[in-house]
Design a protein around this motif. Structure first.
Motif, PDB file in Angstrom:
ATOM      1  N   MET A   1      23.218  29.275  24.829  1.00 35.92           N
ATOM      2  CA  MET A   1      23.844  30.188  25.756  1.00 35.92           C
ATOM      3  C   MET A   1      25.343  30.288  25.512  1.00 35.92           C
ATOM      4  N   SER A   2      25.999  29.174  25.259  1.00 35.84           N
ATOM      5  CA  SER A   2      27.444  29.212  25.048  1.00 35.84           C
ATOM      6  C   SER A   2      27.805  29.912  23.748  1.00 35.84           C
ATOM      7  N   ALA A   3      26.925  29.825  22.742  1.00 39.48           N
ATOM      8  CA  ALA A   3      27.191  30.529  21.487  1.00 39.48           C
ATOM      9  C   ALA A   3      27.124  32.040  21.705  1.00 39.48           C
ATOM     10  N   LEU A   5      27.732  33.617  24.518  1.00 39.47           N
ATOM     11  CA  LEU A   5      28.924  33.991  25.278  1.00 39.47           C
ATOM     12  C   LEU A   5      30.150  34.064  24.370  1.00 39.47           C
ATOM     13  N   ALA A   6      30.261  33.117  23.450  1.00 39.41           N
ATOM     14  CA  ALA A   6      31.385  33.124  22.511  1.00 39.41           C
ATOM     15  C   ALA A   6      31.352  34.355  21.619  1.00 39.41           C
TER      16      ALA A   6
END
Length: 50
Positions: A1-3, A5-6
């Motif tokens: 998920m954070s990838a 968003l990045a």
């Protein structure tokens, strides 16, 4: 998920950063710096993970 968003944040900053932040970049140096920092972040993340 954070990838994900990045990636979304990078694309938004790369494409719309001059409108949102208001920088002047006639030579494209800010976009080049954004692109290279993203690539170096991917490389260093991959190396520390693997």
């Amino acid at each position: 998920m954070s990838a994900g968003l990045a990636i979304i944040m990078f694309i938004a900053m790369f494409a719309l950063g001059h409108e949102v932040i208001g920088w002047r970049d006639p030579d494209g140096k800010v976009q080049l710096a954004l692109f290279l920092s993203f690539i170096f972040g991917i490389i260093s993340g991959y190396r520390t993970r693997g």
